[in-house]
Design an enzyme around this catalytic site. Structure first.
Site, mmCIF file in Angstrom:
data_model
loop_
_atom_site.group_PDB
_atom_site.id
_atom_site.type_symbol
_atom_site.label_atom_id
_atom_site.label_comp_id
_atom_site.label_asym_id
_atom_site.label_seq_id
_atom_site.Cartn_x
_atom_site.Cartn_y
_atom_site.Cartn_z
ATOM 1 C CB CYS A 148 -5.273 -1.241 4.721
ATOM 2 S SG CYS A 148 -5.027 -0.785 6.453
ATOM 3 C CD GLU A 184 -2.516 1.143 2.762
ATOM 4 O OE1 GLU A 184 -3.459 1.916 2.912
ATOM 5 O OE2 GLU A 184 -2.145 0.322 3.638
ATOM 6 C CE LYS A 198 -8.608 0.582 2.903
ATOM 7 N NZ LYS A 198 -7.709 1.109 3.950
#
Length: 473
Positions: free
Chosen positions: A341, A231, A291
């Site tokens: 994440c 990320e 995301k």
């Protein structure tokens, strides 16, 4: 140990002088449990966010206390409804605990970190993960705990024996009896762990040049079919990169049989920003994953809380949200589905990619930056969460992180290889894709968590109707 700890709460709630007192026990139990589960939020808020230490500590406890209210309400309802029979007490507690876990994990964006189902991925209840998911396993664990408490409080050992036998019985099944997926092909993977210090990661004079140089060199030299960088491995927007930087990476992969997934922020001030993963591969120009499940305060600011975020120094704190069910990346016949994440905390959201079995992922790839939490238990907990998802979907996971845990997981949730945390390194290995749909993937892809909500409500409705005929004992 987890069923015993929860059994102590059930016992205390059953012996409490009133439903209100039982709820107080549950609130204290959950507040301590949750505070000690995600205490590392203090590190992110104080060490890297600049929030004063006292306020950071208060914020952690306040969050735990707010989430603990779900469990206090569940135990209050359990006592208030006076579920009199032994079996009623057991299944009633399991249904209410299940609802509390799901409410904590989904309402107001949800934060189900540390749900009790994750304590069982190496035990007999792991058998049920591909059937009912981690929330369903939480309900089974709650029923187990309640049966133990009933055995002590009411001197009725039979329910505890029956529950234990039923939950342990799958361990007697032959190996492979719970396999819902079959092998497809294999990928040689290379996972990058840059270990860029969090307090320097977005500093143009230190962390940014280090990240750009290290990840560029690692990507250009990488071997294998699939290369994965964490990320925000590239901590700048594409338009901010040095001239020729992105072009050199693109040409490297467009002229080879390899593919790369690279974490990078995308967007502009006018259009807004996304926390994204882009693909570098021949014929995949423009492929990206944005995301979907954003982190409150870190990636979006909840209403009425702008004052709180102004107290901290967190870069890029307000992102746009990507859609659910984004397409996978085709790599050497495999379909690789990224998540970013803590998105792998939400199994019901990952399940949306399984509606069409022909397009379902064969491999999951998680990219994360847990540098916000130093070398805390957060790294191991997140690895544990990925293992649970691997078991639910019977899919391998590859994890590329900034500081750890960078790992390769099999479809059985086994850690096949792992880089040491807080080191700079490259992890190379092989991952075997899988096709096929587990029962959990099938029903969660179509109905989300509604089947579990409806089962819990149906159980409570039946017990509510029986409450007058079976007064509490």
């Amino acid at each position: 140990m987890q069923p015993i700890a929860l059994a102590l709460l059930v016992f205390a709630g059953a012996q409490a002088r009133s439903p209100k007192a039982a709820a107080h026990y549950a609130w204290w139990f959950a507040t301590v449990w949750l505070s000690t589960t995600f205490w590392w939020l203090y590190v992110a808020m104080h060490t890297y966010g600049g929030l004063p230490s006292l306020l950071a500590a208060i914020a952690v406890v306040a969050l735990a206390g707010a989430l603990a209210a779900y469990y206090a309400g569940a135990v209050w309802a359990w006592r208030q409804w006076a579920l009199g029979t032994h079996w009623g007490a057991i299944v009633g507690f399991a249904a209410l605990w299940l609802m509390a876990e799901m409410a904590r994990g989904t309402w107001l964006t949800g934060f189900g970190w540390g749900a009790i189902g994750y304590a069982h991925i190496d035990g007999p209840l792991a058998f049920f993960l591909p059937w009912i998911g981690s929330y369903g396993v939480s309900a089974l664990a709650a029923a187990w705990a309640a049966s133990l408490a009933v055995a002590v409080a009411r001197r009725q050992i039979a329910p505890a024996v029956w529950v234990s036998v039923l939950l342990m019985a799958p361990t007697l099944l032959p190996a492979g009896a719970n396999q819902w997926t079959t092998p497809t092909g294999t990928l040689q993977v290379t996972l990058l762990q840059g270990n860029i210090p969090q307090d320097e990661k977005f500093e143009t004079g230190s962390g940014v040049p280090l990240a750009l140089q290290w990840y560029r060199d690692a990507l250009l030299q990488a071997e294998g079919d699939l290369v994965v960088a964490p990320e925000t491995a590239i901590p700048l927007l594409p338009q901010q990169l040095p001239e020729g930087y992105w072009a050199s990476l693109s040409s490297r992969f467009e002229t080879s049989a390899q593919a790369a997934l690279v974490g990078i922020p995308l967007g502009s001030y006018q259009a807004g920003y996304t926390n994204s993963v882009v693909a570098l591969a021949a014929g995949q120009t423009g492929w990206q994953y944005d995301k979907h499940h954003l982190v409150p305060f870190g990636e979006f600011i909840p209403p009425l809380f702008k004052w709180f975020t102004r107290l901290m120094n967190i870069p890029l704190g307000d992102f746009n949200r990507g859609p659910l069910g984004q397409p996978s990346l085709a790599v050497k016949g495999e379909r690789v589905a990224p998540n970013i994440c803590y998105e792998d905390l939400y199994g019901e959201e990952l399940a949306t990619r399984f509606t069409d079995a022909g397009l379902a992922p064969t491999v999951f790839a998680n990219v994360s930056n847990l540098g916000w939490f130093n070398r805390s238990v957060a790294l191991d907990q997140h690895l544990h969460i990925s293992r649970a998802r691997a078991l639910e979907f019977q899919r391998p996971f590859v994890r590329a992180t900034n500081t750890g845990a960078t790992a390769i997981l099999s479809h059985e949730g086994v850690v096949q290889d792992l880089l040491p945390p807080q080191t700079r390194g490259v992890l190379r290995g092989e991952v075997q894709g899988r096709s096929g749909i587990t029962p959990f993937a099938w029903w969660a892809s179509r109905y989300g968590l509604w089947p579990l909500w409806l089962i819990a409500l149906a159980v409570l409705a039946v017990l509510w109707r029986q409450r007058d005929s079976h007064p509490p004992s």
